[in-house]
Design a protein around this motif. Structure first.
Motif, PDB file in Angstrom:
ATOM      1  N   ALA A  64     -35.515  20.008  74.975  1.00  0.00           N
ATOM      2  CA  ALA A  64     -34.475  19.617  74.017  1.00  0.00           C
ATOM      3  C   ALA A  64     -34.889  18.358  73.256  1.00  0.00           C
ATOM      4  CB  ALA A  64     -33.159  19.379  74.756  1.00  0.00           C
ATOM      5  N   THR A  65     -35.448  17.393  73.968  1.00  0.00           N
ATOM      6  CA  THR A  65     -35.866  16.143  73.326  1.00  0.00           C
ATOM      7  C   THR A  65     -36.980  16.390  72.321  1.00  0.00           C
ATOM      8  OG1 THR A  65     -35.287  14.912  75.329  1.00  0.00           O
ATOM      9  CG2 THR A  65     -36.683  13.789  73.745  1.00  0.00           C
ATOM     10  N   ILE A  66     -37.973  17.199  72.691  1.00  0.00           N
ATOM     11  CA  ILE A  66     -39.079  17.509  71.775  1.00  0.00           C
ATOM     12  C   ILE A  66     -38.553  18.195  70.519  1.00  0.00           C
ATOM     13  CG2 ILE A  66     -41.119  18.972  71.451  1.00  0.00           C
ATOM     14  CD1 ILE A  66     -41.831  18.417  74.378  1.00  0.00           C
ATOM     15  N   VAL A  67     -37.664  19.170  70.693  1.00  0.00           N
ATOM     16  CA  VAL A  67     -37.118  19.920  69.549  1.00  0.00           C
ATOM     17  C   VAL A  67     -36.384  18.987  68.589  1.00  0.00           C
ATOM     18  CG1 VAL A  67     -35.388  21.629  68.865  1.00  0.00           C
ATOM     19  CG2 VAL A  67     -36.952  22.131  70.745  1.00  0.00           C
ATOM     20  N   LEU A  68     -35.493  18.152  69.115  1.00  0.00           N
ATOM     21  CA  LEU A  68     -34.689  17.277  68.268  1.00  0.00           C
ATOM     22  C   LEU A  68     -35.526  16.151  67.656  1.00  0.00           C
ATOM     23  CD1 LEU A  68     -31.425  17.026  70.427  1.00  0.00           C
ATOM     24  CD2 LEU A  68     -31.835  18.464  68.431  1.00  0.00           C
ATOM     25  N   GLN A  69     -36.441  15.575  68.448  1.00  0.00           N
ATOM     26  CA  GLN A  69     -37.270  14.481  67.924  1.00  0.00           C
ATOM     27  C   GLN A  69     -38.264  14.977  66.879  1.00  0.00           C
ATOM     28  OE1 GLN A  69     -35.442  11.409  70.231  1.00  0.00           O
ATOM     29  NE2 GLN A  69     -36.745  11.375  68.440  1.00  0.00           N
ATOM     30  N   GLU A  70     -38.749  16.225  67.038  1.00  0.00           N
ATOM     31  CA  GLU A  70     -39.654  16.781  66.018  1.00  0.00           C
ATOM     32  C   GLU A  70     -38.927  16.892  64.689  1.00  0.00           C
ATOM     33  OE1 GLU A  70     -41.399  19.419  63.268  1.00  0.00           O
ATOM     34  OE2 GLU A  70     -39.538  19.928  64.325  1.00  0.00           O
ATOM     35  N   MET A  71     -37.653  17.291  64.738  1.00  0.00           N
ATOM     36  CA  MET A  71     -36.872  17.410  63.506  1.00  0.00           C
ATOM     37  C   MET A  71     -36.723  16.060  62.818  1.00  0.00           C
ATOM     38  SD  MET A  71     -33.789  20.051  64.457  1.00  0.00           S
ATOM     39  CE  MET A  71     -34.106  21.592  65.323  1.00  0.00           C
ATOM     40  N   THR A  72     -36.381  15.026  63.571  1.00  0.00           N
ATOM     41  CA  THR A  72     -36.180  13.714  62.951  1.00  0.00           C
ATOM     42  C   THR A  72     -37.506  13.128  62.465  1.00  0.00           C
ATOM     43  OG1 THR A  72     -36.297  12.613  65.126  1.00  0.00           O
ATOM     44  CG2 THR A  72     -34.130  13.184  64.315  1.00  0.00           C
ATOM     45  N   GLY A  73     -38.590  13.420  63.190  1.00  0.00           N
ATOM     46  CA  GLY A  73     -39.905  12.973  62.732  1.00  0.00           C
ATOM     47  C   GLY A  73     -40.266  13.627  61.404  1.00  0.00           C
ATOM     48  N   ARG A  74     -40.011  14.924  61.301  1.00  0.00           N
ATOM     49  CA  ARG A  74     -40.290  15.660  60.057  1.00  0.00           C
ATOM     50  C   ARG A  74     -39.417  15.128  58.915  1.00  0.00           C
ATOM     51  NH1 ARG A  74     -38.161  21.123  59.696  1.00  0.00           N
ATOM     52  NH2 ARG A  74     -38.190  20.975  61.971  1.00  0.00           N
ATOM     53  N   LEU A  75     -38.163  14.850  59.222  1.00  0.00           N
ATOM     54  CA  LEU A  75     -37.251  14.305  58.219  1.00  0.00           C
ATOM     55  C   LEU A  75     -37.768  12.978  57.669  1.00  0.00           C
ATOM     56  CD1 LEU A  75     -34.351  14.474  56.877  1.00  0.00           C
ATOM     57  CD2 LEU A  75     -33.595  13.017  58.764  1.00  0.00           C
ATOM     58  N   ILE A  77     -40.890  11.698  57.714  1.00  0.00           N
ATOM     59  CA  ILE A  77     -42.172  11.787  57.004  1.00  0.00           C
ATOM     60  C   ILE A  77     -42.011  12.447  55.640  1.00  0.00           C
ATOM     61  CG2 ILE A  77     -44.463  12.861  57.039  1.00  0.00           C
ATOM     62  CD1 ILE A  77     -44.406  12.502  60.106  1.00  0.00           C
ATOM     63  N   ILE A  78     -41.249  13.529  55.569  1.00  0.00           N
ATOM     64  CA  ILE A  78     -41.123  14.281  54.317  1.00  0.00           C
ATOM     65  C   ILE A  78     -40.228  13.572  53.305  1.00  0.00           C
ATOM     66  CG2 ILE A  78     -40.310  16.433  53.268  1.00  0.00           C
ATOM     67  CD1 ILE A  78     -42.960  16.639  54.813  1.00  0.00           C
ATOM     68  N   THR A  79     -39.083  13.060  53.741  1.00  0.00           N
ATOM     69  CA  THR A  79     -38.135  12.457  52.797  1.00  0.00           C
ATOM     70  C   THR A  79     -38.344  10.964  52.618  1.00  0.00           C
ATOM     71  OG1 THR A  79     -36.443  11.958  54.475  1.00  0.00           O
ATOM     72  CG2 THR A  79     -36.420  14.170  53.500  1.00  0.00           C
ATOM     73  N   ARG A  80     -39.085  10.319  53.558  1.00  0.00           N
ATOM     74  CA  ARG A  80     -39.276   8.865  53.546  1.00  0.00           C
ATOM     75  C   ARG A  80     -37.934   8.144  53.635  1.00  0.00           C
ATOM     76  NH1 ARG A  80     -43.477   7.938  55.532  1.00  0.00           N
ATOM     77  NH2 ARG A  80     -43.589   5.837  54.648  1.00  0.00           N
ATOM     78  N   LYS A  81     -36.989   8.778  54.339  1.00  0.00           N
ATOM     79  CA  LYS A  81     -35.682   8.172  54.535  1.00  0.00           C
ATOM     80  C   LYS A  81     -35.310   8.196  56.010  1.00  0.00           C
ATOM     81  CE  LYS A  81     -33.565   9.004  50.009  1.00  0.00           C
ATOM     82  NZ  LYS A  81     -32.379   9.556  49.295  1.00  0.00           N
ATOM     83  N   GLU A  82     -34.279   7.431  56.339  1.00  0.00           N
ATOM     84  CA  GLU A  82     -33.810   7.344  57.711  1.00  0.00           C
ATOM     85  C   GLU A  82     -32.830   8.487  58.007  1.00  0.00           C
ATOM     86  OE1 GLU A  82     -35.276   4.693  59.090  1.00  0.00           O
ATOM     87  OE2 GLU A  82     -35.982   4.116  57.110  1.00  0.00           O
TER      88      GLU A  82
END
Length: 418
Positions: A64-75, A77-82
């Protein structure tokens, strides 16, 4: 902003394991954050109460942690936003917009303050066990040291310290696990065959609540931007997330296995109780080993809690991601100050950490569902929105977290009324 097209795997070339270890950074901060005294104590109690039967809950927590943290990491890097930016901008309705903003700010700030207090008490317990100095003296001293580290404004310094503390915890807890020589058959059953023994549901919620931490989602979306800045870095970010969090899961499992193999049936007050049954195996080194592990766990988590609160508030209120910003430092100082005061008053660390975990259980489903909505926003992420597979896995994680969070809330209300 323009969203680039996906890159092919071949663009990043083949990587050796040494290369992959060299990219460790933001994911290590997430791991160092959730491996705190609360995790060590919860895993110890789980092993002492139910043996190896709840190892599967740790496996679920890590997935669960890997799945959710991968999403926020992608967010990030791609958007350059928090993540806070995304939460604020996702909703047009003022009630939903400002309601979600202040729910996140209040719940995470209070939760981080509670974690800070528990982590300082846990850190001081590790030193006190060896030196005999009272925890209400050591806690504030550790808090002041962390305060100066944070006010230095150096992300790189904090990242390197976190990685060092993870290495210390790995050596300590994994070594003790191997020395207990646990039964392999029981380990296999506990890991791969989900089982809910009578009276274990609260412990399962606690194990998940100490690993899948909401403020780490905000922390990660911000920290990845310190290391990576283009879509071709996504693969590195994923490896960092997977390796770091799996190491954290192994540390948690090692604590549970050690407790299950040595102190099953004992009444546990803190992770320090592990040393009691390790003395026949490790002699006088048992106390030293466990104390060092507790100190490393407490210090790593105590560093992350105020950082997570400051980054969350900064991103939601659009202050920007700047560790040298005065407003960022004010939040950082407030959270640490609360921890210092609570540790000086010598509050019960277990009660403080359980309170923080209860807040996590309530907030996590809200954040997980909101994150899924955000990660399917094509206007924000373009071609980097969630795949069907990511949505299915993320949906299952959000559904389970919602069920467990609801149970936790109902149980807390019933306990209060009784």
């Amino acid at each position: 902003m323009a969203i680039p097209n996906r890159i092919s795997n071949s663009d990043s070339g083949k990587r050796t394991w040494k290369d992959r270890l060299n990219i460790i950074g933001p994911g290590a901060i997430v791991t160092a954050s959730f491996i705190g005294p609360g995790t060590v104590t919860t895993a110890t109690r789980a092993g002492a109460s139910f043996g190896f039967a709840l190892l599967w809950a740790i496996v679920f927590s890590i997935i669960a942690t890997i799945v959710l943290q991968e999403m926020t990491g992608r967010l990030g890097i791609i958007t350059r936003k928090e993540l806070g930016d995304a939460v604020r901008e996702q909703f047009i309705n003022p009630i939903l917009k400002y309601g979600s903003m202040w729910l996140v700010i209040i719940a995470i700030s209070v939760g981080c303050a509670a974690y800070m207090a528990g982590d300082l008490l846990g850190t001081s317990l590790g030193i006190s066990t060896i030196t005999g100095i009272p925890t209400n003296v050591l806690g504030p001293i550790v808090g002041v040291i962390i305060l100066f580290l944070g006010l230095s404004g150096s992300y790189k310094l904090i990242e390197k310290l976190m990685i060092f503390l993870i290495v210390i915890m790995s050596i300590t807890f994994i070594t003790t696990m191997f020395m207990t020589q646990p039964a392999i058959g029981e380990l296999f059953n506990g890991t791969f065959i989900p089982n809910i023994p009578p009276g274990s549901i609260i412990m399962i919620i606690a194990l998940i609540g100490t690993t899948v931490v909401p403020y780490n989602l905000f922390l990660h979306a911000s920290n990845v931007q310190e290391r990576w800045n283009k879509p071709s870095d996504l693969k590195d970010s994923r490896w960092d997330t997977i390796i770091s969090i799996c190491v954290g899961g192994l540390i948690t499992a090692a604590v549970l296995i050690t407790a299950g193999a040595t102190i099953k049936g004992m009444e546990i007050q803190s992770g320090a109780d592990l040393s009691l049954q390790l003395e026949p195996i490790m002699g006088e080194w048992a106390l030293i080993f466990i104390s060092i592990g507790l100190f490393a766990a407490g210090l790593s988590s105590a560093l992350a809690a105020p950082l997570g609160a400051a980054m969350t508030v900064s991103s939601v209120l659009k202050w920007g991601n700047n560790m040298k910003d005065k407003r960022f430092k004010i939040v950082f100082v407030i959270i640490i100050s609360i921890g210092i005061i609570c540790s000086a008053l010598e509050l019960n660390p277990l009660s403080v950490l359980l309170f923080a975990q209860a807040l996590n259980g309530i907030l996590l489903p809200v954040i997980a569902i909101t994150l899924l909505v955000i990660m399917n926003n094509k206007k924000r992420l373009g071609n980097y929105t969630n795949s069907l597979k990511a949505n299915i896995i993320g949906g299952i994680v959000a559904l389970i977290c919602t069920g467990l969070g609801t149970y936790s809330l109902v149980d807390a209300i019933l306990t209060f009324l009784n």
